[in-house]
Design a protein around this motif. Sequence first.
Motif, PDB file in Angstrom:
ATOM      1  N   THR A   1      13.408   6.693   0.546  1.00 10.57           N
ATOM      2  CA  THR A   1      12.062   7.145   0.506  1.00 10.57           C
ATOM      3  C   THR A   1      11.072   6.673   1.368  1.00 10.57           C
ATOM      4  N   GLN A   2      10.576   7.423   2.504  1.00 15.95           N
ATOM      5  CA  GLN A   2      10.023   6.595   3.449  1.00 15.95           C
ATOM      6  C   GLN A   2       8.407   6.792   2.978  1.00 15.95           C
ATOM      7  N   HIS A   3       7.818   5.410   3.360  1.00 21.08           N
ATOM      8  CA  HIS A   3       6.267   5.154   2.833  1.00 21.08           C
ATOM      9  C   HIS A   3       5.684   4.854   4.158  1.00 21.08           C
ATOM     10  N   GLN A   4       4.539   4.893   4.347  1.00 23.77           N
ATOM     11  CA  GLN A   4       3.635   4.708   5.578  1.00 23.77           C
ATOM     12  C   GLN A   4       2.268   4.377   5.204  1.00 23.77           C
ATOM     13  N   GLN A   5       1.821   3.428   6.085  1.00 19.38           N
ATOM     14  CA  GLN A   5       0.434   2.997   5.984  1.00 19.38           C
ATOM     15  C   GLN A   5      -0.583   2.872   7.274  1.00 19.38           C
ATOM     16  N   PRO A   6      -1.654   3.708   7.425  1.00 22.80           N
ATOM     17  CA  PRO A   6      -2.285   3.450   8.593  1.00 22.80           C
ATOM     18  C   PRO A   6      -3.244   2.379   8.615  1.00 22.80           C
ATOM     19  N   PHE A   7      -3.458   1.731   9.727  1.00 20.30           N
ATOM     20  CA  PHE A   7      -4.317   0.552   9.984  1.00 20.30           C
ATOM     21  C   PHE A   7      -5.339   0.916  11.121  1.00 20.30           C
ATOM     22  N   GLN A   8      -6.606   0.199  11.076  1.00 20.08           N
ATOM     23  CA  GLN A   8      -7.627   0.336  12.258  1.00 20.08           C
ATOM     24  C   GLN A   8      -7.087  -0.686  13.380  1.00 20.08           C
TER      25      GLN A   8
ATOM     26  N   ASP B   1       9.267  -0.512  -5.731  1.00 23.14           N
ATOM     27  CA  ASP B   1       9.166   0.910  -6.495  1.00 23.14           C
ATOM     28  C   ASP B   1       9.401   2.020  -5.639  1.00 23.14           C
ATOM     29  N   THR B   2      10.373   2.802  -5.714  1.00 28.58           N
ATOM     30  CA  THR B   2      10.758   4.012  -4.876  1.00 28.58           C
ATOM     31  C   THR B   2       9.582   5.005  -4.863  1.00 28.58           C
ATOM     32  N   LYS B   3       8.788   4.954  -5.823  1.00 29.16           N
ATOM     33  CA  LYS B   3       7.791   5.940  -5.891  1.00 29.16           C
ATOM     34  C   LYS B   3       6.554   5.726  -5.104  1.00 29.16           C
ATOM     35  N   THR B   4       5.884   4.449  -5.232  1.00 29.04           N
ATOM     36  CA  THR B   4       4.775   3.886  -4.640  1.00 29.04           C
ATOM     37  C   THR B   4       5.045   3.299  -3.511  1.00 29.04           C
ATOM     38  N   GLY B   5       6.332   2.599  -3.425  1.00 34.38           N
ATOM     39  CA  GLY B   5       6.645   1.899  -2.133  1.00 34.38           C
ATOM     40  C   GLY B   5       6.370   0.582  -2.166  1.00 34.38           C
ATOM     41  N   LEU B   6       5.668   0.054  -3.355  1.00 33.16           N
ATOM     42  CA  LEU B   6       5.204  -1.314  -3.520  1.00 33.16           C
ATOM     43  C   LEU B   6       6.069  -2.352  -3.868  1.00 33.16           C
ATOM     44  N   PRO B   7       5.933  -3.604  -3.767  1.00 31.86           N
ATOM     45  CA  PRO B   7       6.819  -4.666  -4.363  1.00 31.86           C
ATOM     46  C   PRO B   7       6.275  -4.834  -5.776  1.00 31.86           C
ATOM     47  N   ALA B   8       7.171  -5.064  -6.813  1.00 33.53           N
ATOM     48  CA  ALA B   8       7.465  -5.220  -7.899  1.00 33.53           C
ATOM     49  C   ALA B   8       5.886  -5.923  -8.438  1.00 33.53           C
TER      50      ALA B   8
END
Length: 343
Positions: free
Chosen positions: A30-37, A60-67
Amino acid sequence: MLTYDVRVWGIRSRNSKSAPFQLRWLVGGTQHQQPFQTKTQADGRRSELLSAVRNREQFDTKTGLPASELRALNSPTWYAHACAYALMKWPEAAAKHRVGIAEALTNVTPVLVTTTKGSPDPKLLRYALRSWAFQATRTTDGDHASRKDVTPPPDEVTAALRWIAEHSLQLAEVGESAHLRRALTALSRKLDGSRAADNTFRRKRTVLSSAFRYAVELDLMPNNPLSRIDWAPPQTDDEVDFGYVPGPAQARELMKAVQGQGLRGEHLHSFFGCLYYAATRPSEAAHLKRTDCKLPKHGWGELLLQGSRPEVGSGWTDDGKSYEERGLKRRARKSSSHLVGSR
């Protein structure tokens, strides 16, 4: 779902004035992405994700965050967890143990807060925690629930519990060294600031450790943080001063004086006699019946200990009595013990 299947890609530019840099990573397909200024911000976040990967941390596959980040994001407050822990332990705990759990949690909860500004009167807060938040009662369905959730508390108690709920630390923050040391210090002191007995501190520390283990069980903490804290309570002198221990002659005089105080004195004369001569616990002496005693005028007598009856208060027992019928301490529930001695 948690997985080790993680790929962190490089930073790419995108056509956006507000956030022209984008970080992408793949978790379990699952692809996750986060934009930055700025690119510096994107680089910093990428480094955090790569550090979690190097540390063999699941994502976590749903949020993409480390545990660890997911745990912190979903972390309840210490107060909420303490209430849940006290309620979890209640059904199977003896009444005395219920009191011990409430007392230990009441000691540490007021110091595990974000601020003390506007805090309730300490005496009121202790009462609200001990007798409402950490005490349970049966609901109409027969289940157990926190007393505060079954019976509406007085207004001042409600206000005190609202304050502690709003200012309690997140459970994820409690594991920090400074917070743990405040909690351990609170357990090692009496209300007047003097040192608590070593046994009292160890008993309450065990409750705190058990609460942390429950958090680990619920995946709210990665491990029990107490195991890494190098902290010892202030030394106390718990050795018995034999200058204050009554000898046989003095004990007889004391019990004779008690015996002369009427019917209640007659009862207490036998009670203290069991404690002094048979070395019974108070709760064991309180459980004795006449049929458990073989006391001839001369020669050897016998006491049959078949249980104990500790006094705890009606709010801590299942049947509302001020005492609880229990088996002998650290024995099988139906075991008994014989004590033999001469008069």
